[in-house]
Design a protein around this motif. Structure first.
Motif, mmCIF file in Angstrom:
data_model
loop_
_atom_site.group_PDB
_atom_site.id
_atom_site.type_symbol
_atom_site.label_atom_id
_atom_site.label_comp_id
_atom_site.label_asym_id
_atom_site.label_seq_id
_atom_site.Cartn_x
_atom_site.Cartn_y
_atom_site.Cartn_z
ATOM 1 N N GLY A 166 0.857 -1.075 0.273
ATOM 2 C CA GLY A 166 0.042 0.000 -0.075
ATOM 3 C C GLY A 166 0.843 1.209 0.104
ATOM 4 N N PHE A 167 0.505 2.395 -0.194
ATOM 5 C CA PHE A 167 1.025 3.802 -0.318
ATOM 6 C C PHE A 167 -0.062 4.744 0.469
ATOM 7 C CE2 PHE A 167 3.082 7.342 -1.639
ATOM 8 C CZ PHE A 167 4.431 7.172 -1.397
ATOM 9 N N ALA A 168 0.489 5.694 1.231
ATOM 10 C CA ALA A 168 -0.211 6.685 1.839
ATOM 11 C C ALA A 168 0.622 8.097 1.821
ATOM 12 C CB ALA A 168 -0.353 5.993 3.429
ATOM 13 N N LEU A 169 -0.463 8.907 1.678
ATOM 14 C CA LEU A 169 0.024 10.276 1.634
ATOM 15 C C LEU A 169 -0.598 11.000 2.896
ATOM 16 C CD1 LEU A 169 -0.436 11.177 -2.045
ATOM 17 C CD2 LEU A 169 1.579 10.965 -0.736
ATOM 18 N N GLU A 170 0.089 11.686 3.622
ATOM 19 C CA GLU A 170 -0.337 12.290 4.852
ATOM 20 C C GLU A 170 0.310 13.991 5.184
ATOM 21 O OE1 GLU A 170 -1.142 9.168 8.336
ATOM 22 O OE2 GLU A 170 1.010 9.535 7.867
ATOM 23 N N VAL A 189 -8.709 4.102 -3.739
ATOM 24 C CA VAL A 189 -9.164 2.869 -4.425
ATOM 25 C C VAL A 189 -8.481 1.836 -3.353
ATOM 26 C CG1 VAL A 189 -9.107 1.181 -6.523
ATOM 27 C CG2 VAL A 189 -9.141 3.625 -6.893
ATOM 28 N N ALA A 190 -9.365 0.852 -3.085
ATOM 29 C CA ALA A 190 -8.894 -0.025 -2.143
ATOM 30 C C ALA A 190 -8.475 0.555 -0.912
ATOM 31 C CB ALA A 190 -7.990 -1.185 -2.823
ATOM 32 N N GLY A 191 -9.047 1.703 -0.520
ATOM 33 C CA GLY A 191 -8.464 2.287 0.837
ATOM 34 C C GLY A 191 -9.449 3.426 1.082
ATOM 35 N N TYR A 192 -8.883 4.405 1.902
ATOM 36 C CA TYR A 192 -9.766 5.364 2.586
ATOM 37 C C TYR A 192 -8.875 6.569 2.848
ATOM 38 C CZ TYR A 192 -7.559 2.966 6.394
ATOM 39 O OH TYR A 192 -6.646 2.484 7.334
ATOM 40 N N GLY A 193 -9.678 7.491 3.330
ATOM 41 C CA GLY A 193 -9.281 8.863 3.891
ATOM 42 C C GLY A 193 -9.264 8.943 5.318
ATOM 43 N N TRP A 194 -8.509 9.748 5.824
ATOM 44 C CA TRP A 194 -8.799 10.002 7.504
ATOM 45 C C TRP A 194 -8.494 11.451 8.007
ATOM 46 C CZ3 TRP A 194 -5.183 6.803 5.005
ATOM 47 C CH2 TRP A 194 -3.997 7.222 5.280
ATOM 48 N N ARG A 195 -8.961 11.657 8.844
ATOM 49 C CA ARG A 195 -8.713 13.150 9.501
ATOM 50 C C ARG A 195 -8.711 12.924 11.118
ATOM 51 N NH1 ARG A 195 -11.350 17.114 12.167
ATOM 52 N NH2 ARG A 195 -10.617 19.161 11.692
ATOM 53 N N PHE A 196 -7.706 12.882 11.544
ATOM 54 C CA PHE A 196 -7.565 12.561 12.997
ATOM 55 C C PHE A 196 -7.002 13.822 13.711
ATOM 56 C CE2 PHE A 196 -6.147 8.013 12.010
ATOM 57 C CZ PHE A 196 -7.579 7.628 11.696
ATOM 58 N N CYS A 212 -2.974 0.375 -7.415
ATOM 59 C CA CYS A 212 -4.620 0.856 -8.065
ATOM 60 C C CYS A 212 -4.539 2.373 -7.694
ATOM 61 C CB CYS A 212 -5.614 0.237 -6.873
ATOM 62 S SG CYS A 212 -5.680 -1.956 -6.926
ATOM 63 N N ASN A 213 -3.688 2.964 -7.293
ATOM 64 C CA ASN A 213 -3.699 4.576 -7.062
ATOM 65 C C ASN A 213 -2.464 5.302 -7.765
ATOM 66 O OD1 ASN A 213 -6.022 4.928 -5.164
ATOM 67 N ND2 ASN A 213 -4.969 3.415 -4.527
ATOM 68 N N PRO A 214 -2.365 5.493 -9.048
ATOM 69 C CA PRO A 214 -1.371 6.059 -9.689
ATOM 70 C C PRO A 214 -1.627 7.539 -9.513
ATOM 71 C CG PRO A 214 -3.011 5.174 -11.343
ATOM 72 C CD PRO A 214 -3.398 4.300 -10.114
ATOM 73 N N ASP A 215 -3.057 7.959 -9.282
ATOM 74 C CA ASP A 215 -3.243 9.380 -9.134
ATOM 75 C C ASP A 215 -3.588 9.646 -7.579
ATOM 76 O OD1 ASP A 215 -5.673 7.650 -8.667
ATOM 77 O OD2 ASP A 215 -6.879 9.074 -9.605
ATOM 78 N N LEU A 216 -2.725 9.032 -6.678
ATOM 79 C CA LEU A 216 -3.152 9.384 -5.107
ATOM 80 C C LEU A 216 -2.846 10.910 -4.997
ATOM 81 C CD1 LEU A 216 -3.973 7.794 -2.833
ATOM 82 C CD2 LEU A 216 -1.445 7.404 -2.095
ATOM 83 N N GLY A 217 -1.880 11.621 -5.453
ATOM 84 C CA GLY A 217 -1.491 12.802 -5.137
ATOM 85 C C GLY A 217 -2.768 13.849 -5.608
ATOM 86 N N ALA A 218 -3.517 13.533 -6.696
ATOM 87 C CA ALA A 218 -4.661 14.290 -7.097
ATOM 88 C C ALA A 218 -5.609 13.883 -6.196
ATOM 89 C CB ALA A 218 -5.149 13.779 -8.538
#
Length: 376
Positions: A166-170, A189-196, A212-218
């Motif tokens: 997986g890969f995450a941006l924070e 895609v196959a993931g989620y977003g979070w606000r903590f 599944c997320n080549p556009d994760l930056g966008a």
């Protein structure tokens, strides 16, 4: 003269410190190595479930002011609310700066030798080569050195598989008056977003399967805009073993724990509790192997002790398709939106009060009602 240790732990995050504390308390000569000097900042959601807190309490309880307590969470999909859960089993938020420093100090207080602030130049048979010119020896090595684990590369040639990682941006934003803990199931895609939200700031992120997320930056930019958090804060990225459990977390007298072993839940994203658990199990395996005079048997002890956790994460990986796949996601969302018990079960799952087999059993028992509701 080269110093020899029973156990050397690479990595001073939660898995590494838990391993070092357990080994030292078992009477083993233990050292901990990390390239960072602590306290050091590490961007992370910092969500602690009741399961994680119980494991921390067994090692070294956190002071109350290090925790932000939440018992209300709101859920969204496609920007539309799926409902909220309040009065649920609480979760707590902390910063990795304070958590990791606290656990490392507990390890040092237990008698662990501090080799932090030192980079590893190489892993060789029975000893490490460090950049400061020393070469401490070990009977057993525990690699708790993260998803890009040099120890895993040493054993298997690569730290992870790009097909399953997986890969995450924070991003860390300033504190906000809005103290709502939020999860968006469709932010990746196959993931989620979070606000903590925490007392010192708010961690916002998106993550999912890397392939599944080549556009994760966008997607991250869209999510920040949705939350009204666009600005100049620096976005950081990191790989996440999001259900990529390593079937063979070690070999002989070398063990892998935490993210290095792929121990992150692919549905809830929980990793800290599993890191603490696996670190403690690794320490116990070291003690058993060394008592028997057989350091090479440590992996066998360790792998057997991981069977229940591996089984639980296998259930989660199988069920991920019901939560995230396009085919099933609409049905899941309808059930989640209409059923407060479904949301409560999710929170009990997250808190570690319910395992996946029980979660599935209760969900299937209610499935016909949801299917009928979806057709009306």
């Amino acid at each position: 003269m080269t110093t020899a240790f029973d156990v050397i732990v690479l990595g001073a995050g939660p898995a590494g410190s838990a391993a070092a504390i357990g080994a030292a308390r078992a009477g083993l000569r233990t050292a901990i190595v990390d390239r960072a000097v602590f306290p050091r900042d590490k961007l992370c959601g910092g969500l602690l479930t009741a399961r994680a807190l119980a494991r921390i309490d067994a090692l070294a309880p956190l002071p109350p002011d290090a925790l932000d307590r939440h018992d209300r969470i709101v859920f969204f999909r496609h920007g539309q609310p799926l409902g909220e859960v309040s009065g649920c089993p609480p979760v707590h938020l902390t910063t990795r700066l304070s958590l990791d420093h606290h656990l490392l100090q507990a390890a040092l207080a237990a008698g662990v030798t501090d080799l932090t602030g030192t980079r590893v130049a190489g892993i060789e048979a029975g000893h490490l080569r460090l950049h400061d010119g020393t070469a401490p020896g070990f009977s057993i090595l525990i690699g708790a050195d993260g998803v890009a684990s040099p120890t895993a590369r040493h054993l298997f040639g690569r730290a992870f598989d790009h097909a399953t990682i997986g890969f995450a941006l924070e991003v860390e934003t300033p504190p906000s008056d809005d103290r709502t803990l939020r999860i968006d199931f469709d932010a990746a895609v196959a993931g989620y977003g979070w606000r903590f939200p925490k007392s010192g700031g708010t961690t916002i992120g998106v993550g999912g399967l890397h392939r599944c997320n080549p556009d994760l930056g966008a997607r991250m930019s869209d999510y920040l805009s949705l939350l009204g958090a666009s600005g100049s804060a620096r976005v950081k990225g990191h790989f996440l073993p999001f259900g990529a459990v390593r079937r063979h977390p070690g070999r002989g007298n070398i063990l892998l724990a935490g993210d290095a072993a792929g121990l992150v839940d692919p549905i809830t994203g929980e990793g800290i509790a599993h890191a603490l658990h696996s670190g403690s199990l690794a320490a116990r395996a070291c003690a058993e192997a060394l008592r028997a005079g057989s350091p090479g048997s440590a992996y066998g002890h360790y792998r057997r002790s991981l069977v229940p956790l591996h089984r639980e994460l296998a259930w989660a990986r199988m069920l991920r398709h019901l939560v995230f796949s396009p085919r099933a996601a609409d049905r899941f969302a309808r059930a989640f939106r209409r059923s407060d018990p479904a949301r409560q079960r999710y929170m009990r799952l997250l808190a570690g009060e319910m395992g996946y087999p029980a979660f599935v059993g209760l969900s299937l028992a209610r499935l016909p009602r949801h299917l009928l509701a979806g057709r009306s």
